[in-house]
Scaffold this motif. Structure first.
Motif, PDB file in Angstrom:
ATOM      1  N   ASP A   1       0.819  -1.222   0.000  1.00  0.00           N
ATOM      2  CA  ASP A   1       0.000   0.000   0.000  1.00  0.00           C
ATOM      3  C   ASP A   1       0.846   1.262   0.000  1.00  0.00           C
ATOM      4  N   GLY A   2       2.037   1.190   0.561  1.00  0.00           N
ATOM      5  CA  GLY A   2       2.911   2.348   0.623  1.00  0.00           C
ATOM      6  C   GLY A   2       4.361   1.920   0.695  1.00  0.00           C
ATOM      7  N   LEU A   3       5.249   2.772   0.189  1.00  0.00           N
ATOM      8  CA  LEU A   3       6.679   2.474   0.155  1.00  0.00           C
ATOM      9  C   LEU A   3       7.448   3.561   0.895  1.00  0.00           C
ATOM     10  N   MET A   4       8.323   3.150   1.806  1.00  0.00           N
ATOM     11  CA  MET A   4       9.244   4.063   2.470  1.00  0.00           C
ATOM     12  C   MET A   4      10.637   3.747   1.937  1.00  0.00           C
ATOM     13  N   CYS A   5      11.153   4.648   1.116  1.00  0.00           N
ATOM     14  CA  CYS A   5      12.340   4.364   0.314  1.00  0.00           C
ATOM     15  C   CYS A   5      13.492   5.288   0.687  1.00  0.00           C
ATOM     16  N   TYR A   6      14.619   4.720   1.026  1.00  0.00           N
ATOM     17  CA  TYR A   6      15.811   5.489   1.402  1.00  0.00           C
ATOM     18  C   TYR A   6      16.115   6.510   0.311  1.00  0.00           C
ATOM     19  N   ASP A   7      16.104   7.781   0.671  1.00  0.00           N
ATOM     20  CA  ASP A   7      16.263   8.861  -0.316  1.00  0.00           C
ATOM     21  C   ASP A   7      17.325   9.859   0.126  1.00  0.00           C
TER      22      ASP A   7
ATOM     23  N   VAL B   1      15.869   6.611  -5.235  1.00  0.00           N
ATOM     24  CA  VAL B   1      14.494   6.124  -5.293  1.00  0.00           C
ATOM     25  C   VAL B   1      14.243   5.394  -6.614  1.00  0.00           C
ATOM     26  N   LEU B   2      14.719   5.965  -7.717  1.00  0.00           N
ATOM     27  CA  LEU B   2      14.550   5.299  -9.014  1.00  0.00           C
ATOM     28  C   LEU B   2      15.273   3.964  -9.032  1.00  0.00           C
ATOM     29  N   PHE B   3      16.490   3.935  -8.506  1.00  0.00           N
ATOM     30  CA  PHE B   3      17.256   2.684  -8.477  1.00  0.00           C
ATOM     31  C   PHE B   3      16.528   1.629  -7.642  1.00  0.00           C
ATOM     32  N   SER B   4      15.925   2.063  -6.538  1.00  0.00           N
ATOM     33  CA  SER B   4      15.225   1.124  -5.654  1.00  0.00           C
ATOM     34  C   SER B   4      13.977   0.555  -6.321  1.00  0.00           C
ATOM     35  N   LEU B   5      13.230   1.405  -6.993  1.00  0.00           N
ATOM     36  CA  LEU B   5      12.020   0.941  -7.689  1.00  0.00           C
ATOM     37  C   LEU B   5      12.354  -0.116  -8.727  1.00  0.00           C
ATOM     38  N   GLU B   6      13.450   0.078  -9.439  1.00  0.00           N
ATOM     39  CA  GLU B   6      13.853  -0.883 -10.468  1.00  0.00           C
ATOM     40  C   GLU B   6      14.386  -2.166  -9.847  1.00  0.00           C
ATOM     41  N   GLY B   7      15.268  -2.025  -8.881  1.00  0.00           N
ATOM     42  CA  GLY B   7      15.873  -3.207  -8.271  1.00  0.00           C
ATOM     43  C   GLY B   7      14.876  -4.073  -7.524  1.00  0.00           C
ATOM     44  N   MET B   8      13.892  -3.447  -6.885  1.00  0.00           N
ATOM     45  CA  MET B   8      12.890  -4.203  -6.136  1.00  0.00           C
ATOM     46  C   MET B   8      11.805  -4.775  -7.037  1.00  0.00           C
ATOM     47  N   GLY B   9      11.776  -4.366  -8.301  1.00  0.00           N
ATOM     48  CA  GLY B   9      10.837  -4.959  -9.244  1.00  0.00           C
ATOM     49  C   GLY B   9       9.508  -4.252  -9.383  1.00  0.00           C
ATOM     50  N   PHE B  10       9.399  -3.019  -8.890  1.00  0.00           N
ATOM     51  CA  PHE B  10       8.158  -2.272  -9.083  1.00  0.00           C
ATOM     52  C   PHE B  10       8.002  -1.826 -10.538  1.00  0.00           C
ATOM     53  N   CYS B  11       9.111  -1.769 -11.243  1.00  0.00           N
ATOM     54  CA  CYS B  11       9.091  -1.456 -12.670  1.00  0.00           C
ATOM     55  C   CYS B  11      10.277  -2.162 -13.316  1.00  0.00           C
TER      56      CYS B  11
ATOM     57  N   VAL C   1      12.509   0.146   2.026  1.00  0.00           N
ATOM     58  CA  VAL C   1      13.581  -0.296   1.129  1.00  0.00           C
ATOM     59  C   VAL C   1      14.794   0.601   1.316  1.00  0.00           C
ATOM     60  N   GLN C   2      15.940  -0.021   1.414  1.00  0.00           N
ATOM     61  CA  GLN C   2      17.186   0.692   1.645  1.00  0.00           C
ATOM     62  C   GLN C   2      18.197   0.251   0.599  1.00  0.00           C
ATOM     63  N   ALA C   3      18.476   1.131  -0.371  1.00  0.00           N
ATOM     64  CA  ALA C   3      19.459   0.824  -1.410  1.00  0.00           C
ATOM     65  C   ALA C   3      20.752   1.555  -1.101  1.00  0.00           C
ATOM     66  N   THR C   4      21.669   0.864  -0.503  1.00  0.00           N
ATOM     67  CA  THR C   4      23.002   1.364  -0.176  1.00  0.00           C
ATOM     68  C   THR C   4      23.957   0.197  -0.416  1.00  0.00           C
ATOM     69  N   PRO C   5      25.243   0.331  -0.099  1.00  0.00           N
ATOM     70  CA  PRO C   5      26.113  -0.845  -0.234  1.00  0.00           C
ATOM     71  C   PRO C   5      25.637  -2.076   0.537  1.00  0.00           C
ATOM     72  N   CYS C   6      24.700  -1.899   1.477  1.00  0.00           N
ATOM     73  CA  CYS C   6      24.050  -3.038   2.131  1.00  0.00           C
ATOM     74  C   CYS C   6      22.554  -2.866   1.944  1.00  0.00           C
ATOM     75  N   THR C   7      21.970  -3.570   0.981  1.00  0.00           N
ATOM     76  CA  THR C   7      20.546  -3.392   0.714  1.00  0.00           C
ATOM     77  C   THR C   7      19.718  -4.162   1.743  1.00  0.00           C
TER      78      THR C   7
ATOM     79  N   GLY D   1      10.211  12.148   3.781  1.00  0.00           N
ATOM     80  CA  GLY D   1      11.479  11.462   3.522  1.00  0.00           C
ATOM     81  C   GLY D   1      12.701  12.269   3.923  1.00  0.00           C
ATOM     82  N   HIS D   2      13.847  11.802   3.496  1.00  0.00           N
ATOM     83  CA  HIS D   2      15.100  12.502   3.774  1.00  0.00           C
ATOM     84  C   HIS D   2      15.172  13.836   3.040  1.00  0.00           C
TER      85      HIS D   2
END
Length: 380
Positions: free
Chosen positions: A279-285, A291-301, A366-372, A328-329
């Motif tokens: 229902d909602g996404l809290m994405c490390y920004d 955010v774009l990288f996270s959406l792609e890597g997690m499979g939302f697009c 979702v947290q996209a950093t060197p440790c996802t 967000g940040h």
């Protein structure tokens, strides 16, 4: 003989544990106090939130605080299990996962997780000459420079535009306006983003996170215990984790795609849920391209489709994937992922007022950093 590693190592933890209390300090510039003082404010708010007696706390995790023992002394608690985490942004997700392991092992019954940042009043710049020699081998002066080059590469490879990137900053700022605790209160539009001064081309002012003083607290326990406390328990249904450490912080052309894919497989598999259930996404920004990288890597697009995915207000309330509803940040405050986990809990509880996602039952961090890392929160 090489052993096969399970892609769903956390399945046995699903639904067993919950967040029973959350709290934050004020965010801003507070030179009159310190990180311990801000953390104490967040702790008091979390205790009040759940109605737990302070002497029931028997676990403590701290991040970006000088020492766990001093923190426990200030709070007046006597934990039997403690963990001192480094200050890096990736520690929010890691700290939650480590705490669940401690609860599962019986090392503690109620664990307080505390994060504090005094970067604004102490003028921390996160780059440049602040840590001489740290970035020098790779030719970068800050993480902002790294993300600027990453987004430039995304632009060249997939045709992504800065106008598409602006959708991220605009959506999160509009959410912040409805958050009484957020630092930024002035609405912006796409043209405001495009006309803002360049910081490190192609990233502009509104693509960078806000460095502020502040603190965050979460209290974790079993789902059964959480049901007996003041607020609605919010369960942890799924967890995913995959390190992406290399010889430098630059993610070598893949935008953390493969580690995020592995994390996605774990988090959805352990929760028994899919993208359609979120229902909602809290994405490390820390920077808007993340955010774009996270959406792609997690499979939302699809891969390279992050820019087109966010067009037309997709991340706003009423959009196909409301994201970072606290601002967000980029517009609430840079609490290195910790505040986003608090917002996830509040959304599932239905406590977010004008920024509340309708009928919200499942929120993913979702947290996209060197440790996802990724965590799925659900109503219980």
């Amino acid at each position: 003989m090489q052993q096969k590693v399970s892609v769903m190592p956390f399945r046995h933890l699903s639904g067993k544990f919950a967040v029973c209390g959350v709290g934050t300090s004020a965010y801003g510039n507070f030179p009159e106090t310190d990180d311990y003082g801000l953390a104490a404010d967040a702790f008091a708010a979390a205790i009040e939130d759940c109605g737990l007696e302070k002497n029931a706390i028997d676990g403590l995790v701290v991040s970006r605080l000088p020492h766990y023992a001093r923190m426990a002394e200030i709070l007046g608690i006597q934990p039997r299990w403690t963990l001192q985490m480094p200050p890096h942004g990736r520690m929010s997700g890691i700290s939650i996962i480590e705490s669940l392991a401690a609860l599962e092992a019986g090392y503690a019954d109620y664990i307080v997780l505390l994060y504090a940042n005094i970067g604004r009043s102490r003028r921390v710049h996160y780059g440049g000459e602040e840590a001489p020699g740290f970035w020098d081998p790779w030719g970068f002066t800050s993480m902002g420079a790294i993300h600027a080059m990453l987004f430039r590469e995304h632009m060249e490879k997939y045709g992504t535009t800065t106008r598409q990137l602006a959708e991220v900053s605009v959506a999160f700022r509009n959410h912040a306006v409805d958050n009484p605790h957020a630092v930024m209160k002035k609405r912006i539009g796409i043209e405001d983003h495009q006309n803002a001064r360049m910081i490190c081309e192609p990233l502009r002012l509104f693509d960078y996170c806000l460095i502020n003083d502040g603190a965050v607290c979460l209290i974790l326990t079993t789902t059964e215990r959480a049901r007996d406390l003041r607020k609605k328990a919010v369960g942890i249904a799924g967890i995913g984790a995959q390190d992406a450490l290399r010889n430098s912080s630059y993610p070598q052309h893949d935008f953390w795609f493969e580690p995020l894919q592995k994390t996605a497989e774990q988090v959805y598999g352990s929760a028994g849920l899919s993208h359609a259930d979120i229902d909602g996404l809290m994405c490390y920004d820390n920077f808007s391209p993340t955010v774009l990288f996270s959406l792609e890597g997690m499979g939302f697009c699809g891969r390279g489709e992050g820019g087109s995915f966010v067009e037309g207000g997709a991340l706003g309330l009423g959009g196909k994937l409301p994201a970072n509803t606290d601002g967000g940040h980029l517009s609430n405050s840079y609490m290195q992922g910790w505040g986003l986990n608090v917002e996830a809990v509040r959304q599932v509880r239905g406590e977010c007022g004008g920024r509340q996602i309708p009928d919200c039952e499942v929120v993913q961090y979702v947290q996209a950093t060197p440790c996802t890392r990724s965590i799925i929160y659900t109503a219980v």
